[in-house]
Design a protein around this motif. Structure first.
Motif, mmCIF file in Angstrom:
data_model
loop_
_atom_site.group_PDB
_atom_site.id
_atom_site.type_symbol
_atom_site.label_atom_id
_atom_site.label_comp_id
_atom_site.label_asym_id
_atom_site.label_seq_id
_atom_site.Cartn_x
_atom_site.Cartn_y
_atom_site.Cartn_z
ATOM 1 N N LYS A 1 0.813 -1.224 0.000
ATOM 2 C CA LYS A 1 0.000 0.000 0.000
ATOM 3 C C LYS A 1 0.843 1.270 0.000
ATOM 4 O O LYS A 1 0.382 2.320 -0.427
ATOM 5 N N SER A 2 2.066 1.164 0.472
ATOM 6 C CA SER A 2 2.896 2.374 0.530
ATOM 7 C C SER A 2 3.454 2.749 -0.841
ATOM 8 O O SER A 2 3.859 3.885 -1.059
ATOM 9 N N SER A 3 3.451 1.816 -1.782
ATOM 10 C CA SER A 3 4.072 2.136 -3.073
ATOM 11 C C SER A 3 3.064 2.408 -4.195
ATOM 12 O O SER A 3 3.446 2.725 -5.312
ATOM 13 N N GLY A 4 1.781 2.286 -3.909
ATOM 14 C CA GLY A 4 0.759 2.683 -4.885
ATOM 15 C C GLY A 4 0.475 1.648 -5.955
ATOM 16 O O GLY A 4 0.927 0.502 -5.889
ATOM 17 N N ASN A 5 -0.270 2.083 -6.969
ATOM 18 C CA ASN A 5 -0.722 1.189 -8.052
ATOM 19 C C ASN A 5 0.457 0.694 -8.896
ATOM 20 O O ASN A 5 1.486 1.381 -9.001
ATOM 21 N N ILE A 6 0.257 -0.449 -9.518
ATOM 22 C CA ILE A 6 1.237 -0.941 -10.495
ATOM 23 C C ILE A 6 0.531 -1.194 -11.824
ATOM 24 O O ILE A 6 -0.680 -1.411 -11.849
ATOM 25 N N GLN A 7 1.304 -1.137 -12.904
ATOM 26 C CA GLN A 7 0.701 -1.415 -14.218
ATOM 27 C C GLN A 7 1.670 -2.189 -15.087
ATOM 28 O O GLN A 7 2.889 -2.219 -14.834
ATOM 29 N N THR A 8 1.127 -2.811 -16.122
ATOM 30 C CA THR A 8 1.975 -3.606 -17.009
ATOM 31 C C THR A 8 2.903 -2.688 -17.815
ATOM 32 O O THR A 8 2.543 -1.560 -18.144
ATOM 33 N N LYS A 9 4.076 -3.222 -18.148
ATOM 34 C CA LYS A 9 4.976 -2.486 -19.053
ATOM 35 C C LYS A 9 4.359 -2.400 -20.445
ATOM 36 O O LYS A 9 4.470 -1.384 -21.120
ATOM 37 N N ARG A 10 3.732 -3.484 -20.837
ATOM 38 C CA ARG A 10 3.133 -3.532 -22.173
ATOM 39 C C ARG A 10 1.782 -2.836 -22.182
ATOM 40 O O ARG A 10 1.097 -2.759 -21.156
ATOM 41 N N SER A 11 1.390 -2.410 -23.358
ATOM 42 C CA SER A 11 0.042 -1.883 -23.563
ATOM 43 C C SER A 11 -0.755 -2.880 -24.403
ATOM 44 O O SER A 11 -0.182 -3.597 -25.226
ATOM 45 N N PHE A 12 -2.037 -2.904 -24.177
ATOM 46 C CA PHE A 12 -2.901 -3.878 -24.833
ATOM 47 C C PHE A 12 -4.117 -3.202 -25.454
ATOM 48 O O PHE A 12 -4.619 -2.210 -24.935
ATOM 49 N N GLY A 13 -4.581 -3.774 -26.568
ATOM 50 C CA GLY A 13 -5.883 -3.396 -27.120
ATOM 51 C C GLY A 13 -6.932 -4.331 -26.527
ATOM 52 O O GLY A 13 -7.128 -4.354 -25.318
ATOM 53 N N SER A 14 -7.555 -5.132 -27.375
ATOM 54 C CA SER A 14 -8.531 -6.107 -26.879
ATOM 55 C C SER A 14 -7.793 -7.366 -26.440
ATOM 56 O O SER A 14 -6.756 -7.717 -27.009
ATOM 57 N N TYR A 15 -8.334 -8.022 -25.432
ATOM 58 C CA TYR A 15 -7.599 -9.185 -24.899
ATOM 59 C C TYR A 15 -8.514 -10.088 -24.088
ATOM 60 O O TYR A 15 -9.640 -9.720 -23.729
ATOM 61 N N GLN A 16 -7.973 -11.280 -23.783
ATOM 62 C CA GLN A 16 -8.531 -12.193 -22.783
ATOM 63 C C GLN A 16 -7.568 -12.195 -21.608
ATOM 64 O O GLN A 16 -6.356 -12.353 -21.799
ATOM 65 N N LEU A 17 -8.081 -12.037 -20.399
ATOM 66 C CA LEU A 17 -7.233 -11.971 -19.198
ATOM 67 C C LEU A 17 -7.682 -13.010 -18.186
ATOM 68 O O LEU A 17 -8.881 -13.188 -17.967
ATOM 69 N N HIS A 18 -6.702 -13.673 -17.578
ATOM 70 C CA HIS A 18 -6.977 -14.512 -16.400
ATOM 71 C C HIS A 18 -6.194 -13.948 -15.234
ATOM 72 O O HIS A 18 -5.014 -13.623 -15.361
ATOM 73 N N ILE A 19 -6.851 -13.829 -14.088
ATOM 74 C CA ILE A 19 -6.181 -13.305 -12.897
ATOM 75 C C ILE A 19 -6.843 -13.921 -11.667
ATOM 76 O O ILE A 19 -8.062 -14.121 -11.655
ATOM 77 N N GLU A 20 -6.024 -14.260 -10.680
ATOM 78 C CA GLU A 20 -6.560 -14.831 -9.432
ATOM 79 C C GLU A 20 -6.227 -13.902 -8.273
ATOM 80 O O GLU A 20 -5.172 -13.262 -8.275
ATOM 81 N N TRP A 21 -7.128 -13.830 -7.308
ATOM 82 C CA TRP A 21 -6.933 -12.905 -6.188
ATOM 83 C C TRP A 21 -7.502 -13.488 -4.912
ATOM 84 O O TRP A 21 -8.391 -14.335 -4.939
ATOM 85 N N LYS A 22 -6.963 -13.010 -3.788
ATOM 86 C CA LYS A 22 -7.388 -13.548 -2.489
ATOM 87 C C LYS A 22 -7.505 -12.423 -1.471
ATOM 88 O O LYS A 22 -6.586 -11.617 -1.309
ATOM 89 N N ILE A 23 -8.634 -12.404 -0.798
ATOM 90 C CA ILE A 23 -8.858 -11.473 0.309
ATOM 91 C C ILE A 23 -8.236 -12.110 1.560
ATOM 92 O O ILE A 23 -8.406 -13.319 1.767
ATOM 93 N N PRO A 24 -7.532 -11.339 2.398
ATOM 94 C CA PRO A 24 -6.942 -11.940 3.608
ATOM 95 C C PRO A 24 -8.021 -12.601 4.490
ATOM 96 O O PRO A 24 -9.125 -12.067 4.631
#
Ligand code: MG
Length: 259
Positions: free
Chosen positions: A88-111
């Motif tokens: 939280k101290s370092s803020g948002n992060i973003q990909t180096k690459r840029s994308f147009g249209s895409y399919q994305l898979h991402i997994e996340w977990k709440i503590p």
């Protein structure tokens, strides 16, 4: 001028022409043989990256990511045990690459032992196209929405302040969850006006929660969203939200560009 006698003649002619055509038609007429779809190798589990995916996070490092505050600096979130955790101290992060249209898979977990409520309970987000500075981009909300009341167009799986999810398919805090996203980027005319809106389809833990939703523009916290600024290909951004809850984690992030 057509008389009552001529009209039926036209009708007979049209029907007979159609039946001649239908007789000549062959199954092969409607077979399409090219271009041949590319052959790719799927992952062994449906959540595993297929052979043509760009791996954005495989548990090892943040080589594909930079800090939003300074895009020349590496992302400073924490990588441990194959998991990425928000710093939280370092803020948002973003990909180096840029994308147009895409399919994305991402997994996340709440503590597991998260304590807060509402928008403060495990808030993060995936900006499907980061269109800053000025705009943040188009946010797919990440939040603990397992027994946590908030405005529905701000709960997990919402397109923030635009579309609630079709259903709430949240798992308990402490359990891994997934988003599978089909993002169709907006298209702008050369004068900067909107040609076609962004569209998004999202599966949350395998359940359809956004069905080709047509976005009104980049996410706005206050006021109505609109396409006020043209943009091209854009990075994907992960949110470090300013709430006091314990930081959430991500893993297994991959994307397939769609042309
Ligand atoms: Mg958020």
């Amino acid at each position: 001028m057509m008389t009552n006698k001529i009209l039926p003649i036209f009708a007979i002619l049209a029907v007979s022409m159609y039946s001649v055509k239908a007789q000549d038609a062959k199954p092969a007429d409607t077979e399409v043989w090219s271009p041949i779809p590319a052959e790719i190798t799927p992952g062994r589990a449906n959540s595993d990256a297929p052979s043509d995916a760009i791996i954005l996070f495989d548990g090892k490092n943040l080589d594909q990511w930079v800090s939003v505050k300074d895009t020349n600096s590496p992302a400073k979130w924490l990588v441990s045990n194959n998991v990425l955790t928000v710093n939280k101290s370092s803020g948002n992060i973003q990909t180096k690459r840029s994308f147009g249209s895409y399919q994305l898979h991402i997994e996340w977990k709440i503590p597991e032992n998260i304590k807060e409520e509402g928008q403060s309970k495990g808030n993060s987000g995936i900006f499907l196209a980061s269109t800053g500075p000025g705009d943040e981009g188009y946010e797919l909300q990440v939040l603990d929405s397992y027994n946590n009341k908030t405005y529905v167009n701000g709960q997990a799986g919402s397109i923030y302040k635009q579309f609630p999810p079709l259903v709430n398919s949240s798992r308990k805090p402490g359990e891994w969850q997934s988003y599978d996203v089909v993002w169709t980027a907006p298209v702008f005319n050369s004068d900067g006006t909107l040609k076609t809106s962004a569209h998004v389809t999202v599966f949350h833990n395998g359940i359809l929660i956004q069905n080709d939703a047509e976005l009104q523009g980049p996410t706005k916290y206050i006021g109505k969203a609109s396409y006020s600024k043209a943009h091209g290909k854009s990075p994907i951004k992960l949110q470090s939200h300013g709430d006091p809850s314990a930081p959430i984690s991500f893993r297994n992030i991959w994307v397939r560009e769609l042309n």
